[in-house]
Design an enzyme around this catalytic site. Structure first.
Site, PDB file in Angstrom:
ATOM      1  N   SER A  35       3.603  -2.344  10.237  1.00 47.68           N
ATOM      2  CA  SER A  35       5.065  -2.298  10.354  1.00 47.68           C
ATOM      3  C   SER A  35       5.742  -3.626   9.999  1.00 47.68           C
ATOM      4  CB  SER A  35       5.478  -1.835  11.763  1.00 47.68           C
ATOM      5  OG  SER A  35       4.961  -0.543  12.017  1.00 47.68           O
ATOM      6  N   GLU A  38      -6.869   4.300   7.889  1.00 49.17           N
ATOM      7  CA  GLU A  38      -6.713   5.743   7.642  1.00 49.17           C
ATOM      8  C   GLU A  38      -7.984   6.317   7.021  1.00 49.17           C
ATOM      9  OE1 GLU A  38      -2.972   5.466   5.557  1.00 49.17           O
ATOM     10  OE2 GLU A  38      -2.037   4.840   7.439  1.00 49.17           O
ATOM     11  N   GLY A  67       2.495   2.148  10.649  1.00 50.57           N
ATOM     12  CA  GLY A  67       3.391   3.285  10.466  1.00 50.57           C
ATOM     13  C   GLY A  67       4.085   3.724  11.739  1.00 50.57           C
ATOM     14  N   ASN A 118       0.864  -1.186   0.000  1.00 53.11           N
ATOM     15  CA  ASN A 118       0.000   0.000   0.000  1.00 53.11           C
ATOM     16  C   ASN A 118       0.895   1.229   0.000  1.00 53.11           C
ATOM     17  OD1 ASN A 118      -1.769   2.070   0.529  1.00 53.11           O
ATOM     18  ND2 ASN A 118      -2.215   1.438   2.641  1.00 53.11           N
ATOM     19  N   GLU A 147      -5.212  -5.224  10.594  1.00 49.11           N
ATOM     20  CA  GLU A 147      -4.182  -4.215  10.785  1.00 49.11           C
ATOM     21  C   GLU A 147      -4.462  -3.464  12.078  1.00 49.11           C
ATOM     22  OE1 GLU A 147      -2.310  -2.960   6.865  1.00 49.11           O
ATOM     23  OE2 GLU A 147      -4.212  -1.906   6.953  1.00 49.11           O
TER      24      GLU A 147
HETATM   25  C1  PEP Z   1      -0.692  -0.047   5.921  1.00 51.49           C
HETATM   26  O1  PEP Z   1      -0.740   1.113   5.580  1.00 51.49           O
HETATM   27  O2  PEP Z   1      -1.580  -0.818   5.543  1.00 51.49           O
HETATM   28  C2  PEP Z   1       0.428  -0.472   6.769  1.00 51.49           C
HETATM   29  C3  PEP Z   1       0.388  -1.665   7.304  1.00 51.49           C
HETATM   30  O3  PEP Z   1       1.455   0.415   6.948  1.00 51.49           O
HETATM   31  P1  PEP Z   1       2.901   0.128   7.628  1.00 51.49           P
HETATM   32  O4  PEP Z   1       3.416  -1.158   7.036  1.00 51.49           O
HETATM   33  O5  PEP Z   1       3.749   1.308   7.266  1.00 51.49           O
HETATM   34  O6  PEP Z   1       2.671  -0.005   9.098  1.00 51.49           O
END
Ligand code: PEP
Length: 250
Positions: free
Chosen positions: A212, A97, A173, A8, A167
């Site tokens: 992450s 988000e 992030g 993503n 998630e």
């Molecule tokens: C995401 O945006 O779906 C995500 C998991 O971001 P990150 O890997 O940066 O935590």
């Protein structure tokens, strides 16, 4: 079940940078891609460029969001038929988000999932609790509500087209990652919910972990039961690191 590794890109990349990243990624991953399926979710403006750059590979390309209606007075929105027109075959629905910053409700996310399926676009329903919800002991209730609401009206005949991504919002992030035990508990819960919804067909739906994920932790997370792939944000913005996560599937 073959894992799916999905990138993503969020609101990053100009068109030329997107072409460069997608081209570098194609060169960095095995051909044929035996151990995993790979998908990229660039910004709308880069979809054509990324589709062109990966056209000789097995990488699939989707959008990060979509409006459920086909057309109309929805300034700034992109419809399912517009995604098909550009060549996108996948879409993220209800990324945290979108839920947190743009106020998307479970019902609106469900409309997107149903609209995607109605157009043969493959939806990934994103679910996950905030830190406050986890600390209040509400993780299981939040995840159950988001899964049941997000998949309402989806028949067992569509399970081959649906993906769910867990998630935890506090891990996106932030550099914080769910421990294998934390991820395993929620993935097992989601698997049980999918079986409750669709019986045996619920066993075939991929459940991705996101938050992450990096080359250094991918192998451990992908080894957790019912973790059937990863949704990757930050680490998908560099070809070596995203390729490193894909390599962890072999
Ligand atoms: C995401 O945006 O779906 C995500 C998991 O971001 P990150 O890997 O940066 O935590």
């Amino acid at each position: 079940m073959k894992p799916l590794i999905a990138g993503n890109w969020k609101m990053h990349m100009t068109r030329s940078a997107a072409r460069e990243l997608a081209t570098a990624l194609v060169r960095s991953i095995p051909d044929p891609l035996e151990a995993a399926d790979v998908a990229l979710y660039p910004p709308f403006t880069c979809l054509s460029d990324v589709l062109g750059a990966v056209s000789d590979s097995e990488i699939s390309v989707g959008a990060q969001n979509m409006h459920p209606q086909d057309q109309g007075a929805f300034t700034g929105e992109i419809s399912p038929s517009m995604l098909l027109d550009v060549g996108a075959t996948r879409v993220l629905c209800g990324h945290s988000e979108r839920r947190q910053l743009f106020g998307e409700s479970d019902d609106f996310v469900n409309q997107k999932v149903l609209a995607a399926l109605g157009h043969d676009i493959l939806p990934t329903l994103c679910v996950g609790e905030t830190l406050a919800e986890r600390e209040a002991g509400q993780t299981a209730a939040v995840v159950e509500r988001q899964v049941r609401a997000g998949l309402a009206g989806v028949g067992a005949d569509k399970t081959g087209e649906v993906t769910v991504a867990y998630e935890p919002v506090w891990a996106i992030g932030t550099g914080l990652t769910a421990t294998p035990a934390q991820a395993g508990a929620v993935h097992a819960q989601i698997r049980a919910l999918l079986q409750d919804l669709w019986a045996a067909a619920g066993e075939t739906v991929r459940i991705l972990y996101g938050g992450s994920v990096k080359p250094a932790n991918a192998r451990e997370l992908l080894g957790v039961p019912h973790v059937n792939g990863a949704l990757v944000g930050g680490a998908s913005l560099s070809a070596p690191s995203f390729a490193g996560i894909i390599a962890a599937t072999s």
